[in-house]
Scaffold this motif. Structure first.
Motif, PDB file in Angstrom:
ATOM      1  N   GLU A  72       0.823  -1.226   0.000  1.00 44.88           N
ATOM      2  CA  GLU A  72       0.000   0.000   0.000  1.00 44.88           C
ATOM      3  C   GLU A  72       0.856   1.275   0.000  1.00 44.88           C
ATOM      4  N   TYR A  73       2.118   1.158   0.416  1.00 37.59           N
ATOM      5  CA  TYR A  73       3.023   2.330   0.364  1.00 37.59           C
ATOM      6  C   TYR A  73       4.010   2.224  -0.801  1.00 37.59           C
ATOM      7  N   GLY A  74       3.757   1.283  -1.700  1.00 38.22           N
ATOM      8  CA  GLY A  74       4.629   1.151  -2.861  1.00 38.22           C
ATOM      9  C   GLY A  74       5.749   0.142  -2.672  1.00 38.22           C
ATOM     10  N   GLY A  75       5.748  -0.556  -1.526  1.00 35.69           N
ATOM     11  CA  GLY A  75       6.796  -1.537  -1.256  1.00 35.69           C
ATOM     12  C   GLY A  75       6.529  -2.874  -1.926  1.00 35.69           C
ATOM     13  N   VAL A  76       7.473  -3.805  -1.755  1.00 39.73           N
ATOM     14  CA  VAL A  76       7.323  -5.139  -2.345  1.00 39.73           C
ATOM     15  C   VAL A  76       6.531  -6.049  -1.394  1.00 39.73           C
ATOM     16  N   GLY A  77       6.587  -5.721  -0.096  1.00 40.42           N
ATOM     17  CA  GLY A  77       5.765  -6.445   0.870  1.00 40.42           C
ATOM     18  C   GLY A  77       6.301  -7.796   1.310  1.00 40.42           C
ATOM     19  N   VAL A  78       7.628  -7.969   1.249  1.00 38.89           N
ATOM     20  CA  VAL A  78       8.171  -9.269   1.684  1.00 38.89           C
ATOM     21  C   VAL A  78       8.719  -9.206   3.117  1.00 38.89           C
ATOM     22  N   GLY A  79       8.425  -8.112   3.796  1.00 33.44           N
ATOM     23  CA  GLY A  79       8.780  -8.016   5.212  1.00 33.44           C
ATOM     24  C   GLY A  79      10.287  -7.992   5.448  1.00 33.44           C
ATOM     25  N   GLU A  80      10.630  -7.991   6.732  1.00 30.44           N
ATOM     26  CA  GLU A  80      12.046  -7.938   7.090  1.00 30.44           C
ATOM     27  C   GLU A  80      12.757  -9.228   6.663  1.00 30.44           C
ATOM     28  N   LEU A  81      12.045 -10.353   6.742  1.00 31.78           N
ATOM     29  CA  LEU A  81      12.677 -11.620   6.355  1.00 31.78           C
ATOM     30  C   LEU A  81      13.075 -11.593   4.875  1.00 31.78           C
ATOM     31  N   GLY A  82      12.165 -11.125   4.033  1.00 29.61           N
ATOM     32  CA  GLY A  82      12.481 -11.043   2.598  1.00 29.61           C
ATOM     33  C   GLY A  82      13.623 -10.074   2.339  1.00 29.61           C
ATOM     34  N   TYR A  83      13.615  -8.991   3.098  1.00 31.20           N
ATOM     35  CA  TYR A  83      14.663  -7.970   2.946  1.00 31.20           C
ATOM     36  C   TYR A  83      16.030  -8.538   3.339  1.00 31.20           C
ATOM     37  N   VAL A  84      16.052  -9.250   4.463  1.00 31.67           N
ATOM     38  CA  VAL A  84      17.296  -9.832   4.964  1.00 31.67           C
ATOM     39  C   VAL A  84      17.842 -10.878   3.977  1.00 31.67           C
ATOM     40  N   VAL A  85      16.945 -11.683   3.440  1.00 30.10           N
ATOM     41  CA  VAL A  85      17.362 -12.716   2.491  1.00 30.10           C
ATOM     42  C   VAL A  85      17.903 -12.070   1.210  1.00 30.10           C
ATOM     43  N   ALA A  86      17.297 -10.947   0.813  1.00 30.32           N
ATOM     44  CA  ALA A  86      17.800 -10.231  -0.378  1.00 30.32           C
ATOM     45  C   ALA A  86      19.203  -9.684  -0.117  1.00 30.32           C
ATOM     46  N   LEU A  87      19.410  -9.084   1.055  1.00 29.52           N
ATOM     47  CA  LEU A  87      20.735  -8.544   1.372  1.00 29.52           C
ATOM     48  C   LEU A  87      21.764  -9.669   1.463  1.00 29.52           C
ATOM     49  N   GLU A  88      21.315 -10.810   1.963  1.00 27.35           N
ATOM     50  CA  GLU A  88      22.215 -11.970   2.034  1.00 27.35           C
ATOM     51  C   GLU A  88      22.631 -12.383   0.612  1.00 27.35           C
ATOM     52  N   ALA A  89      21.642 -12.464  -0.273  1.00 30.85           N
ATOM     53  CA  ALA A  89      21.939 -12.884  -1.652  1.00 30.85           C
ATOM     54  C   ALA A  89      22.817 -11.862  -2.377  1.00 30.85           C
ATOM     55  N   LEU A  90      22.760 -10.606  -1.906  1.00 31.73           N
ATOM     56  CA  LEU A  90      23.608  -9.562  -2.501  1.00 31.73           C
ATOM     57  C   LEU A  90      25.071  -9.707  -2.081  1.00 31.73           C
ATOM     58  N   GLY A  91      25.313 -10.604  -1.136  1.00 30.26           N
ATOM     59  CA  GLY A  91      26.651 -10.766  -0.554  1.00 30.26           C
ATOM     60  C   GLY A  91      27.731 -11.101  -1.566  1.00 30.26           C
ATOM     61  N   GLY A  92      27.345 -11.654  -2.707  1.00 30.83           N
ATOM     62  CA  GLY A  92      28.337 -12.020  -3.714  1.00 30.83           C
ATOM     63  C   GLY A  92      28.759 -10.856  -4.588  1.00 30.83           C
ATOM     64  N   ALA A  93      28.183  -9.682  -4.344  1.00 35.21           N
ATOM     65  CA  ALA A  93      28.524  -8.507  -5.147  1.00 35.21           C
ATOM     66  C   ALA A  93      29.363  -7.543  -4.311  1.00 35.21           C
ATOM     67  N   ASN A  94      29.881  -6.493  -4.942  1.00 35.40           N
ATOM     68  CA  ASN A  94      30.610  -5.459  -4.193  1.00 35.40           C
ATOM     69  C   ASN A  94      29.714  -4.968  -3.042  1.00 35.40           C
ATOM     70  N   SER A  95      30.345  -4.558  -1.960  1.00 34.06           N
ATOM     71  CA  SER A  95      29.572  -4.115  -0.793  1.00 34.06           C
ATOM     72  C   SER A  95      28.766  -2.850  -1.072  1.00 34.06           C
ATOM     73  N   ALA A  96      29.114  -2.144  -2.137  1.00 34.26           N
ATOM     74  CA  ALA A  96      28.456  -0.873  -2.442  1.00 34.26           C
ATOM     75  C   ALA A  96      26.931  -1.022  -2.546  1.00 34.26           C
ATOM     76  N   TYR A  97      26.484  -2.136  -3.131  1.00 37.75           N
ATOM     77  CA  TYR A  97      25.041  -2.295  -3.357  1.00 37.75           C
ATOM     78  C   TYR A  97      24.273  -2.467  -2.040  1.00 37.75           C
ATOM     79  N   GLY A  98      24.779  -3.361  -1.198  1.00 32.86           N
ATOM     80  CA  GLY A  98      24.127  -3.596   0.090  1.00 32.86           C
ATOM     81  C   GLY A  98      24.158  -2.345   0.949  1.00 32.86           C
ATOM     82  N   ASN A  99      25.226  -1.575   0.805  1.00 36.35           N
ATOM     83  CA  ASN A  99      25.371  -0.347   1.575  1.00 36.35           C
ATOM     84  C   ASN A  99      24.350   0.692   1.172  1.00 36.35           C
ATOM     85  N   LEU A 100      24.202   0.827  -0.148  1.00 34.97           N
ATOM     86  CA  LEU A 100      23.210   1.763  -0.689  1.00 34.97           C
ATOM     87  C   LEU A 100      21.820   1.415  -0.166  1.00 34.97           C
TER      88      LEU A 100
END
Ligand code: COS
Length: 383
Positions: free
Chosen positions: A58-86
């Motif tokens: 309802e606010y324009g988010g993806v709606g996967v909660g903190e768990l989905g967010y954490v899993v996404a940041l985890e999967a970003l771990g294979g890239a430069n840290s710049a992305y997760g930092n942003l």
């Protein structure tokens, strides 16, 4: 107890993993050299929903909660840290401040464009004399008619140079301190008296910038007080609780990626006539890495799950931030050790990862501050 991740969270994991492998990893050296995330990649990240993962649709988010967010940041771990930092600064603490502390009107006004990534956000708390002691901030905000006038300097602000919206914490009543004396403001890029100072030269995290933000008689409309006057310190603490869980997810992902690189290297590097993976000294390091990553991952998922249940997570957030960041540093150290001389060379990604990992024990609250938060909570609760 069921440890299976919800299907929508698994989908996010697969999407981010593919994006990292196909799109981000080939650009790793370029981002390091140019100290910049390419514009077309940034655009793709916006289209894929990276900027609004945990927030309700309802606010324009993806709606996967903190768990989905954490899993996404985890999967970003294979890239430069710049992305997760942003994403961590934008979503985890800045946009999160509006979501947690804003009025309904402010959420409707700001969240959609922040969730889409159309606008980038920064979280401005730290000052030259207020790092770990966040309540010691000296930036002032004085009401003048229908405006507040802000004066002061913020330092080391991630996304500071590119932010369109900055959550600025300032003192509105010095006598009240952390308990009612700090107010958060939504400051937009064009507001008179707001400017970006120097961009920092850091040890690592190339592609992600921190900057000084300067407020000289900066005029902020009174309606841009985030939530209510005096609620700023609480908003900052609550946003940091959430941010620390996301940060732990990134630490787990980075460590997992290093482990995989170490396994590959140990199988191919031959010394004494056989791959070094045959040496028990190497095997033990791999086993320790995997065990610590597993522990940190479970702790992090649990904290995210608990937050998604609407429960208070200050203690767990501090625990996962402490453990995951310290774990990632131990893993990065072992990764250099397993790679030996090549891991120390500037041209090798292990050297970059080692430098990038060091900040995890410092930002969003040092390891020492996490221990303080945990110990205070233990002593208060008696268990
Ligand atoms: N959730 C809800 N309320 C919180 C809270 C939280 N996570 N943390 C603190 N509070 C409340 C406290 O309960 C207290 O109110 P009451 O006395 O009415 O209960 C009030 O806020 C003041 O808290 P506290 O007494 O703990 O404040 P301190 O000045 O002692 O500092 C620490 C608290 C050290 C935890 C805080 O300054 C901190 O987190 N520092 C690190 C800052 C940081 O992470 N910086 C990184 C910059 S952003 S990248």
């Amino acid at each position: 107890m069921d440890f299976t991740l919800p299907e929508e969270v698994e989908m996010v994991r697969r999407m981010v993993r593919d994006f990292v492998k196909d799109r981000l990893q080939p650009l790793a050296d370029q981002v390091e050299e140019e100290d910049k995330i390419p514009d077309d990649v940034l655009q793709e990240m916006k289209e894929l929903g990276f900027f609004g993962l945990p927030f309700p649709e309802e606010y324009g988010g993806v709606g996967v909660g903190e768990l989905g967010y954490v899993v996404a940041l985890e999967a970003l771990g294979g890239a430069n840290s710049a992305y997760g930092n942003l994403i961590g600064a934008h979503t985890g603490i800045a946009t999160m401040s509006i979501y947690l502390g804003g009025t309904e009107e402010q959420k409707r006004k700001y969240l959609p464009e922040l969730c889409s990534g159309e606008k980038i956000a920064a979280f401005a708390l730290t000052e030259p004399n207020a790092g770990s002691d966040a309540a010691a901030i000296e930036t002032t905000a004085v009401r003048k008619g229908d405006k507040y006038i802000l004066n002061g300097n913020k330092i080391w602000i991630t996304n500071g140079d590119i932010a369109d919206v900055v959550i600025v914490y300032a003192v509105t009543d010095k006598s009240l301190g952390a308990r009612g004396g700090v107010t958060a403001f939504i400051v937009e890029k064009g507001f008179p008296g707001f400017s970006v100072g120097k961009i920092d030269e850091k040890m690592g995290l190339r592609g992600s910038h921190t900057a000084e933000l300067i407020f000289e008689d900066c005029e902020v409309p009174a309606e841009n007080v985030l939530g209510e006057v005096g609620m700023g310190f609480l908003i900052a603490m609550k946003a940091l609780d959430v941010g620390r869980i996301g940060l732990a997810g990134g630490a787990v992902g980075g460590a997992q990626w290093l482990l995989e690189q170490c396994i590959e290297w140990a199988n191919q590097r031959v010394q004494f006539g056989k791959p070094i993976a045959h040496q028990q000294a190497i095997q033990w390091m791999l086993a320790d890495m995997a065990t610590e990553i597993h522990a940190a991952r479970l702790m992090t998922y649990h904290a995210a799950w608990k937050l998604d249940q609407g429960q208070r997570v200050s203690r767990e957030a501090a625990m996962v931030k402490l453990f995951a960041s310290e774990m990632a540093n131990r893993v990065a150290d072992m990764a250099v050790q397993i790679h030996g001389g090549i891991g120390y060379m500037k041209e090798h990604f292990i050297e970059r990862a080692y430098r990038d990992t060091r900040i995890l024990r410092i930002y969003e609250g040092t390891s020492e501050i996490q221990r303080l938060v945990i110990a205070r909570d233990l002593l208060k609760a008696g268990k």
